[in-house]
Scaffold this motif. Sequence first.
Motif, mmCIF file in Angstrom:
data_model
loop_
_atom_site.group_PDB
_atom_site.id
_atom_site.type_symbol
_atom_site.label_atom_id
_atom_site.label_comp_id
_atom_site.label_asym_id
_atom_site.label_seq_id
_atom_site.Cartn_x
_atom_site.Cartn_y
_atom_site.Cartn_z
ATOM 1 N N ASN A 15 44.119 -10.666 23.619
ATOM 2 C CA ASN A 15 43.343 -10.388 24.824
ATOM 3 C C ASN A 15 43.377 -8.905 25.211
ATOM 4 O OD1 ASN A 15 45.934 -10.150 25.646
ATOM 5 N ND2 ASN A 15 45.872 -11.754 27.212
ATOM 6 N N GLY A 16 43.722 -8.015 24.268
ATOM 7 C CA GLY A 16 43.660 -6.583 24.514
ATOM 8 C C GLY A 16 44.535 -6.108 25.643
ATOM 9 N N TYR A 17 45.780 -6.571 25.677
ATOM 10 C CA TYR A 17 46.690 -6.255 26.770
ATOM 11 C C TYR A 17 47.766 -5.282 26.280
ATOM 12 C CZ TYR A 17 50.702 -7.035 29.875
ATOM 13 O OH TYR A 17 51.793 -6.894 30.701
ATOM 14 N N TYR A 18 47.995 -4.216 27.044
ATOM 15 C CA TYR A 18 49.026 -3.232 26.706
ATOM 16 C C TYR A 18 49.967 -3.092 27.900
ATOM 17 C CZ TYR A 18 45.767 -1.841 23.040
ATOM 18 O OH TYR A 18 44.926 -1.836 21.964
ATOM 19 N N PHE A 35 52.490 8.366 25.863
ATOM 20 C CA PHE A 35 51.027 8.299 25.803
ATOM 21 C C PHE A 35 50.508 8.405 24.373
ATOM 22 C CE2 PHE A 35 51.332 9.931 30.320
ATOM 23 C CZ PHE A 35 50.951 8.728 30.891
ATOM 24 N N GLU A 36 51.179 9.201 23.537
ATOM 25 C CA GLU A 36 50.749 9.307 22.140
ATOM 26 C C GLU A 36 50.952 7.988 21.404
ATOM 27 O OE1 GLU A 36 52.862 12.628 20.518
ATOM 28 O OE2 GLU A 36 51.341 14.068 21.184
ATOM 29 N N GLN A 41 48.213 2.973 19.179
ATOM 30 C CA GLN A 41 47.922 1.542 19.218
ATOM 31 C C GLN A 41 46.443 1.285 19.543
ATOM 32 O OE1 GLN A 41 49.829 -1.224 18.740
ATOM 33 N NE2 GLN A 41 51.729 -0.162 18.255
ATOM 34 N N MET A 42 45.914 2.023 20.495
ATOM 35 C CA MET A 42 44.560 1.732 20.988
ATOM 36 C C MET A 42 43.468 2.110 19.999
ATOM 37 S SD MET A 42 44.564 2.564 25.072
ATOM 38 C CE MET A 42 43.026 1.681 25.278
ATOM 39 N N LYS A 43 43.749 3.006 19.065
ATOM 40 C CA LYS A 43 42.700 3.420 18.131
ATOM 41 C C LYS A 43 42.231 2.276 17.248
ATOM 42 C CE LYS A 43 45.843 5.125 14.549
ATOM 43 N NZ LYS A 43 46.349 6.321 13.846
ATOM 44 N N GLU A 44 42.984 1.170 17.233
ATOM 45 C CA GLU A 44 42.584 0.003 16.456
ATOM 46 C C GLU A 44 41.531 -0.838 17.174
ATOM 47 O OE1 GLU A 44 46.105 -2.153 15.654
ATOM 48 O OE2 GLU A 44 47.134 -0.486 14.655
ATOM 49 N N GLU A 45 41.289 -0.605 18.465
ATOM 50 C CA GLU A 45 40.341 -1.417 19.212
ATOM 51 C C GLU A 45 38.897 -1.123 18.760
ATOM 52 O OE1 GLU A 45 40.999 -3.789 21.189
ATOM 53 O OE2 GLU A 45 43.144 -3.473 21.478
ATOM 54 N N MET A 46 38.001 -2.070 18.997
ATOM 55 C CA MET A 46 36.584 -1.906 18.631
ATOM 56 C C MET A 46 35.982 -0.739 19.413
ATOM 57 S SD MET A 46 35.374 -5.885 18.511
ATOM 58 C CE MET A 46 33.689 -5.415 18.129
ATOM 59 N N PRO A 47 35.080 0.025 18.795
ATOM 60 C CA PRO A 47 34.548 1.229 19.447
ATOM 61 C C PRO A 47 33.799 0.958 20.745
ATOM 62 C CG PRO A 47 33.306 0.694 17.477
ATOM 63 C CD PRO A 47 34.499 -0.178 17.456
ATOM 64 N N SER A 98 34.751 3.233 28.325
ATOM 65 C CA SER A 98 34.989 2.792 26.951
ATOM 66 C C SER A 98 36.389 3.202 26.502
ATOM 67 C CB SER A 98 33.960 3.414 26.009
ATOM 68 O OG SER A 98 34.171 4.802 25.895
ATOM 69 N N VAL A 99 36.865 2.489 25.504
ATOM 70 C CA VAL A 99 38.180 2.820 24.953
ATOM 71 C C VAL A 99 38.207 4.259 24.457
ATOM 72 C CG1 VAL A 99 39.761 2.344 23.046
ATOM 73 C CG2 VAL A 99 38.826 0.450 24.378
#
Length: 440
Positions: A15-18, A35-36, A41-47, A98-99
């Motif tokens: 569910n895209g939870y961090y 933050f880095e 981790q987040m770069k794997e999410e859909m654009p 957007s991400v």
Amino acid sequence: MAVKIRTKIEKKKRNGYYRIAISPKPTILNMICVFESLLEQMKEEMPFSLVAHVAATSVGNYIEIQVENDSLVTEALKESVIQYKKDQLEYFLQSGISVQAFMNSVRKLTHLLGRMMIKENHYLIREWSFDNGFFKFHTLPYTPVLEEVLLLIDGPNMLSRAYYGTKSKPLKTSTGVPTHGVHRFIERLFRYMRNIQPRPTHVVVLWDSDRESTFRRERYSEYKANRKPKPEDLEIQFTLIKELLDDMNIPQYTVKTFEADDAIHTFAKRWVNEKSAPCYIVSNDKDLFQLINTKTKIIGKWKDEEEVLGIREFTDQYGIEPSYWIDVKGLVGDPSDNLPGCPGVGETKVYDIIRTFGRLEDVLASIDAISESSQFKRYAKPLREGKEEALLTKELATLVDVVELYDKDLSEIKLTISKEGMIRGFERLEFNSFLERMNR
């Protein structure tokens, strides 16, 4: 050498939870690394994913981020920097974008934090908060804590080595006073104070009391009875080096009935117990091996090159713990100290014996088992016949506390060299090369 710090980011991919854990008072570097790690981790999410929600938890120091994959409606990225001062940064970490835009915003935040750290010389975050999208950081200048390091010098050992190592090129004053041992002693002292890292903050030089009046000689009249008197020009330099160290304001101690090794043992033990900080001992005397531990190392020349012997190097070389060194001495003795040990037991097998049976007392209690062992049976008779000598040797080889030195505050051995005194001493001994270096 830079070390990259990684932060564990709790993530539920479904569910895209961090969930990001942040220390209440982190360094700026740690905050940047948090933050880095999030960005990695987040770069794997859909654009076309959307950062729908960013909030702080009510319990604990956590930031929660919710990413949704089913929405293409996003807000435009707003200007994020609200306020920037030397010790304060207020930053708007926007959601509903957007991400990709969110990640760009986080990168800008890390850039600003890095600017504080490098340009403003602020390294600590006194406090931080996150409320309704606003990150607030209050920073402080970083004042590094100087790590305390103790350097213990075995005075008799170092001066004797310096004297004999330069005997072929004797140095004298214009009036004929021999100084070559003193000159080399000071050269080496400066080298250790310069090359040990972190540099020593506390330094002590320890000396033996009169050999004839030590408690070991009273216990065993033959202790060091085979030692020849010092050469006259070496005896003179013992006086000269002590006077020079006084001029330089370098602490030095001699305690009646005790040897330098016992004083070194006492200071090293106190230092580790009270400071839990690094301690370096300069000596070629293997008796001091028993002092090696996770904080204490010995610098000496036992082979071709001088080396630093810590607990790992010692155990790799000898296969026993340093505290067992007195058991080795008990069995093999020490000709230089005129200690008999156990005649018939040499270094060839002593380490195997100790690894198999343990302490000297345990070895002596296992003589029957040793006599039946194909590997060690040849040592059973020497052990039976040399039991008393072995126990006496171990007793004399064991370093003891010097009670008088417990009255010394460790602040008294802090390194505060007197430049004026040093110049005065160098001029008296005509150490012109040292004086020239000071004037450069």
